[in-house]
Scaffold this active site. Sequence first.
Site, PDB file in Angstrom:
ATOM      1  N   GLY A 185       0.770  -1.236   0.098  1.00 35.96           N
ATOM      2  CA  GLY A 185       0.115  -0.036  -0.019  1.00 35.96           C
ATOM      3  C   GLY A 185       0.786   1.161  -0.141  1.00 35.96           C
ATOM      4  N   CYS A 186       2.260   1.119   0.022  1.00 36.13           N
ATOM      5  CA  CYS A 186       2.995   2.269  -0.185  1.00 36.13           C
ATOM      6  C   CYS A 186       3.495   2.632  -1.521  1.00 36.13           C
ATOM      7  CB  CYS A 186       4.239   2.167   0.756  1.00 36.13           C
ATOM      8  SG  CYS A 186       3.793   1.803   2.540  1.00 36.13           S
TER       9      CYS A 186
END
Length: 141
Positions: free
Chosen positions: A46-47
């Site tokens: 999710g980064c």
Amino acid sequence: MTIDDIRDNFALLDDWDDRYRYVIELGRTLAPMPEDEHSAANKVQGCASQVWLSKHVDGSRAVPVLNYLGDSDAHIVRGLIAILLTLYSGRTPQEIMTIDAPAVFEELGFREHLTPQRSNGLRSMVERIRRDAREALAAAS
């Protein structure tokens, strides 16, 4: 360094260019993460940047303590990790569950100064640490 030290230093810096430089400096203070801990298991999903968080549980006490190493391929993200680890590393799972990192980042003014991708990545890092704390609590009961 404590979160209060970071707050105080932020208060001394008037503009966001200086604050960004300070965050990057914080990232340079992170303990080095061994290369073998840059693994898929430690990678935070999710980064936008590559981010790794490595959890180490100190079970030598009555209540376990979670310690973290963190790293990223982006300088500003390393600084954000340094702030997160100041908040969370060296804490019990119960303490971790009571810490409101998004509120701290809001207080420091990051809401207006992080891209949506960085904000999502920050949420992903916080959720990962909180999940580790929930798992440690479940294992202890």
